[in-house]
Motif scaffolding. Structure first.
Motif, short mmCIF file in Angstrom:
data_model
loop_
_atom_site.label_atom_id
_atom_site.label_comp_id
_atom_site.label_asym_id
_atom_site.label_seq_id
_atom_site.Cartn_x
_atom_site.Cartn_y
_atom_site.Cartn_z
N ASN A 1 0.93 -1.21 -0.07
CA ASN A 1 -0.07 0.07 -0.03
C ASN A 1 0.78 1.24 0.07
O ASN A 1 0.48 2.34 -0.45
CB ASN A 1 -0.92 0.10 1.35
N ALA A 2 2.29 0.87 0.21
CA ALA A 2 3.08 2.14 0.30
C ALA A 2 3.97 2.29 -0.94
O ALA A 2 4.51 3.25 -1.02
CB ALA A 2 4.06 2.32 1.80
N GLU A 3 3.98 1.25 -1.87
CA GLU A 3 4.40 1.43 -2.86
C GLU A 3 4.03 2.51 -3.93
O GLU A 3 2.75 2.73 -4.09
CB GLU A 3 4.63 0.13 -3.72
N MET A 4 4.96 3.19 -4.67
CA MET A 4 4.73 4.03 -5.43
C MET A 4 5.62 4.25 -6.43
O MET A 4 6.98 3.84 -6.46
CB MET A 4 4.57 5.58 -4.67
N ASP A 5 5.09 5.02 -7.58
CA ASP A 5 6.08 5.30 -8.96
C ASP A 5 6.29 6.91 -8.88
O ASP A 5 5.59 7.63 -8.66
CB ASP A 5 5.34 4.64 -10.08
N TYR A 6 7.42 7.06 -9.48
CA TYR A 6 7.71 8.45 -9.80
C TYR A 6 8.07 8.62 -11.40
O TYR A 6 8.60 7.86 -12.01
CB TYR A 6 9.20 8.66 -8.83
N ARG A 7 7.77 9.92 -11.75
CA ARG A 7 7.82 10.02 -12.80
C ARG A 7 7.88 11.74 -13.31
O ARG A 7 7.67 12.25 -12.47
CB ARG A 7 6.72 9.89 -14.03
N ILE A 8 8.55 12.13 -14.30
CA ILE A 8 9.09 13.45 -14.50
C ILE A 8 7.97 13.95 -15.42
O ILE A 8 7.56 13.51 -16.70
CB ILE A 8 10.33 13.74 -15.24
N ILE A 9 7.07 14.68 -15.02
CA ILE A 9 5.96 15.22 -15.84
C ILE A 9 5.94 16.67 -16.73
O ILE A 9 5.43 17.06 -17.38
CB ILE A 9 4.54 15.36 -14.87
N ASP A 10 7.24 17.17 -16.10
CA ASP A 10 7.39 18.70 -16.67
C ASP A 10 8.69 18.94 -16.55
O ASP A 10 9.48 18.50 -15.62
CB ASP A 10 6.41 19.65 -16.23
N GLY A 11 9.41 19.98 -17.25
CA GLY A 11 10.65 20.58 -17.10
C GLY A 11 11.58 20.69 -18.36
O GLY A 11 10.99 19.86 -19.16
N ASP A 12 12.82 21.25 -18.07
CA ASP A 12 13.62 21.11 -19.34
C ASP A 12 14.49 20.14 -19.04
O ASP A 12 15.65 20.20 -19.80
CB ASP A 12 14.35 22.55 -19.49
N GLY A 13 14.43 19.05 -18.26
CA GLY A 13 15.46 17.98 -18.12
C GLY A 13 14.96 16.31 -18.52
O GLY A 13 15.36 15.72 -17.98
N LEU A 14 13.90 16.72 -19.32
CA LEU A 14 13.19 15.16 -19.70
C LEU A 14 14.33 14.42 -20.35
O LEU A 14 14.05 13.07 -19.97
CB LEU A 14 12.05 15.53 -20.45
N GLY A 15 15.06 14.87 -21.21
CA GLY A 15 15.88 13.86 -21.90
C GLY A 15 17.17 13.73 -21.07
O GLY A 15 17.84 12.87 -21.34
N MET A 16 17.71 14.77 -20.18
CA MET A 16 19.07 14.39 -19.47
C MET A 16 18.58 13.63 -18.21
O MET A 16 19.74 13.22 -17.88
CB MET A 16 19.32 15.97 -19.17
N PHE A 17 17.60 13.42 -17.63
CA PHE A 17 17.61 12.82 -16.43
C PHE A 17 16.25 11.95 -16.42
O PHE A 17 15.43 11.90 -17.32
CB PHE A 17 17.29 13.76 -15.13
N LYS A 18 16.38 10.79 -15.64
CA LYS A 18 15.57 9.87 -15.48
C LYS A 18 15.18 9.70 -13.76
O LYS A 18 16.23 9.84 -13.02
CB LYS A 18 15.94 8.60 -16.18
N VAL A 19 13.96 9.36 -13.51
CA VAL A 19 13.69 9.07 -12.10
C VAL A 19 13.25 7.70 -12.11
O VAL A 19 12.13 7.37 -12.90
CB VAL A 19 12.72 10.22 -11.53
N ALA A 20 13.48 6.98 -10.99
CA ALA A 20 12.86 5.55 -10.92
C ALA A 20 12.70 5.14 -9.43
O ALA A 20 13.81 5.79 -8.64
CB ALA A 20 13.62 4.39 -11.72
#
Length: 788
Positions: A294-313
């Motif tokens: 119930n505490a598991e979650m996903d992260y994602r980049i939804i906006d910004g100028d670093g969409l191609g430079m960074f990744k979040v997991a």
């Protein structure tokens, strides 16, 4: 004749007499019998009624035996002629009977929970004849229950779980209590349940023991565990009933009723521009009060100028959002990035969607720090091609690197010699031009993988690395040769035109169109009368015989030179010699013997002559063996005797010379004579057979010593030791008693002073210093000790 019946009387039985008549009835009276007579046969027509069940209370605590009941027979007229006997379960040990009256008593305290009833047998006997006056009768003594056992929870204490936020009345767990008392008698075993602790959160059903929730919206995050105490009471809960308790631990299990929340709405991080790709830039975490899935979650980049430079997991263990670098950072190109990151629950419970969205967002600012970076090659791997025929100094290609910093420092190039140990290549330090420094050979190394260093002129510590992959192109510089070392056998009965060997060739070169070999006999072998060669046009050739009738005794070995050429430009060829051995073969053509035959002499010697020759040969062999044995016996073993091992022991000779007056001993001149020394083969590390006496008066030598004499003597002795068959198989001590040919001062020995006709002048000894003062006093004056 009339017989009585056996009656069983108890206090309780009197009250239940009417109910017992259906089990056993009493017979109608019959004519009165004659007085008991042992000689008259007894005949019973019908039995009277018998009471066959007694009741006795358990847990009797009185001092006197407990009265159970009474046995009585109609035959018993009170005259004392009838006696009563009891047998069966507990007879005599628990239950006793008065043989005169038939009264039954219990002598021990009974427990219904141990045994609920006892089966016994009773009989009435004639006291005088000991014959039964009634048939044996069976009856039961039943132990009547009292409330002496409290209810017990055999499975307690209990643990249970119920989801949080469960509605009122949700079943949690059922508890069960058992009572050892008789459930068929009274209320001793009738149990009711009640809750002593745990209200108002939970309740329990009084008859079933089912525990249910009593409050709605119990939140695990507020309180996750409750301890309940449940009571079970017999006698239907009435006064005087016995009770037992148990504990129930109830844990609220988690449901996803809490959304994730970032503790901050904005995060700031700084990273160097030299950070490698796939490195962790930062970690952020959204808090969630729930646990587990119930505490598991996903992260994602939804906006910004670093969409191609960074990744979040997400991190599976900590549920953090891990931000990693996807591309190379460059401060000179972009110095900061902004990311908007969302955290959302992975498993959403639709029952709680009305509570709101199960997600949250935060802003992440990433600042890039400028660092002094090493030079960067325009291409990480530079592929180049060079012919193996290239001359020294031939330019192969150029590598290029630049300083990515704003300073744009000049670059100097060098080769990592660990990747070019034989220094086949050079590089221009300024331009990056790579050239050959040695003659290349593709057959030795077809590809050279060398590392190029590029360093900044202003900061030599900043070094970039690149790869130069140099492929050596082939030229036809190797002639073909035999594929293997062929061993060809030719049978003596071979026919003309028979193939005796098929040969092939190999060439280290690798022409683009593949190998094509040509086979032929050399000009000098082309006209031979024995063999010929046929090119099979498939890079093989066959060797054939031209004739038959080969004989080993005429010639056992033939050499056939074969010329092999390739199709390269220019074409290269080599001459390879094939050895052909004539052999004696079996009928299947398999070689049996290929050595030259030793043919027997013409017959002409008689058998006796042959025997005589053989006897002479044997005699010579015996003599040789005897000589060798005698010579070996004269030499002492060097290894078997540990006391004479010259490696670690001193050989002791208990032999003294004759002194100065001994002029008949061994002459020392023999040691000075090189010719004599060369002839003497005795080893110095072997104990001599005859003691050696040294000459007491060696002849004087007036010549100047020559080092060449010593050198020649030592080398001669070393050669003797090397070829000596009796030398031990280990390093040994070689003793050379050789003094040379004299010294400048000539002999200083007093042995020479015995001569009275010597005209030697020893006055010069006074000039040699204090060490020779004694000699100068003895020999330096004309009036010495020998003057008369």
């Amino acid at each position: 004749m009339r017989m009585g019946c056996l009656r069983v009387w108890t206090l309780a039985g009197l009250l239940m007499l009417l109910l017992a008549l259906w089990e056993v009835g009493c017979s109608e009276p019959s004519p009165s019998p004659e007085p008991l007579d042992t000689g008259t046969a007894l005949h019973r027509q019908k039995r009277s009624w018998v009471w066959n069940q007694f009741f006795v209370l358990e847990e009797y605590t009185g001092d006197d035996p407990l009265y159970v009941g009474k046995l009585h027979s109609d035959v018993d007229k009170g005259e004392g002629r009838v006696k009563y006997v009891l047998s069966g379960e507990g007879a005599s040990s628990i239950f006793i009977i008065d043989e005169n009256t038939g009264d039954i008593h219990a002598t021990k305290r009974l427990d219904r929970e141990e045994q609920a009833y006892y089966t016994l047998r009773a009989q009435a006997l004639d006291r005088y004849t000991n014959r039964p006056v009634e048939p044996e009768s069976e009856f039961i003594i039943k132990v009547q229950d009292i409330n002496d056992n409290e209810p017990k929870f055999l499975d307690g204490p209990y643990t249970a779980g119920v989801p949080e936020m469960s509605p009122v009345g949700t079943s949690v767990v059922q508890v069960v209590a058992t009572d050892a008392d008789d459930p068929t008698y009274g209320n001793s075993a009738r149990v009711v349940y009640s809750i002593l602790e745990g209200q108002p959160y939970f309740s329990v059903e009084s008859k079933t023991g089912i525990i249910r929730t009593a409050l709605p919206s119990m939140d695990r995050e507020a309180r996750d565990q409750y301890l309940l105490v449940i009571q079970a009471k017999d006698m239907v809960g009435q006064m005087g009933g016995l009770s037992g308790t148990t504990s129930v631990t109830v844990t609220l299990t988690d449901v996803n009723d809490n959304p994730p929340r970032f503790t901050r709405k904005s995060y700031q991080f700084t990273v160097p521009e030299s950070l490698p790709v796939a490195s962790v830039v930062a970690k952020i975490k959204a808090a969630d009060s729930d646990v587990g899935p119930n505490a598991e979650m996903d992260y994602r980049i939804i906006d910004g100028d670093g969409l191609g430079m960074f990744k979040v997991a997400p991190d599976k263990d900590t549920q953090e959002g891990v931000i990693t670098l996807q591309k190379v950072l460059d401060f000179e190109t972009k110095a900061s990035y902004t990311l908007r990151i969302e955290a959302v629950n992975r498993n959403i419970d639709p029952r709680f969607v009305n509570l709101g969205t199960f997600s949250d967002t935060a802003t992440v600012h990433i600042t890039v720090e400028d660092v002094d970076e090493p030079p960067v090659f325009s291409s990480p791997v530079s592929k180049m091609v060079v012919s193996e025929a290239a001359k020294l100094g031939t330019i192969i290609g150029t590598v290029s690197a630049h300083d990515p910093d704003s300073s744009n420092s000049a670059i100097r190039y060098s080769i990592d010699r660990n990747t070019d140990l034989e220094r086949f290549f050079n590089i221009d330090a300024t331009t990056g031009v790579i050239s050959t420094a040695k003659q290349l050979d593709r057959e030795v190394n077809a590809v050279h993988n060398i590392t190029i260093f590029a360093m900044e002129s202003q900061d030599p510590l900043q070094v970039g690395k690149g790869i130069a992959l140099i492929t050596v192109m082939d030229i036809n510089d190797n002639a073909p040769v035999f594929a293997i070392d062929y061993e060809t056998f030719l049978c003596e009965d071979a026919k003309p035109g028979q193939v005796i060997q098929t040969i092939s060739a190999v060439d280290p070169d690798e022409p683009p169109s593949g190998h094509r070999f040509f086979f032929a006999l050399t000009p000098e072998a082309a006209s031979n009368l024995n063999f010929t060669l046929r090119d099979n046009k498939d890079n093989t050739a066959s060797v054939l015989t031209k004739r038959g009738g080969f004989r080993r005794r005429e010639q056992s070995l033939y050499w056939l030179p074969i010329l092999i050429g390739d199709s390269g430009t220019p074409s290269l060829s080599s001459t390879n010699t094939l050895s052909i051995r004539v052999c004696d073969c079996d009928p299947d053509g398999m070689a049996q013997s290929c050595s030259a035959e030793a043919y027997m002499l013409p017959a002409g010697l008689s058998t006796g002559a042959l025997v005589a020759i053989l006897a002479c040969v044997l005699t010579l062999l015996v003599l040789v063996l005897l000589i060798v044995t005698m010579r070996r016996r004269k030499k002492e073993p060097l290894i078997l005797d540990e006391e004479r091992d010259v490696r670690e022991n001193i050989v002791r000779y208990d032999d003294e010379g004759g002194g100065e007056e001994d002029t008949e001993a061994f002459d020392m001149v023999a040691l000075r004579n090189l010719n004599v020394i060369r002839d003497h083969k005795a080893r110095r590390d072997v104990t001599p057979e005859v003691p050696i006496f040294f000459s007491s008066r060696p002849p004087p030598y007036k010549t100047v010593p020559d080092n060449g004499i010593f050198r020649e003597f030592i080398w001669d002795r070393l050669k003797d030791a090397d070829v000596d068959p009796s030398a031990p198989p280990y390093d040994s001590l070689q003793t050379y008693a050789f003094e040379g040919s004299g010294s400048v001062a000539e002999s200083l020995s007093s042995l020479e002073s015995l001569s009275t006709d010597s005209d030697q002048n020893y006055d010069y000894l006074s000039d040699w210093g204090p060490r020779f003062k004694k000699l100068a006093d003895l020999y330096g004056h004309s009036e010495g000790i020998y003057s008369k």
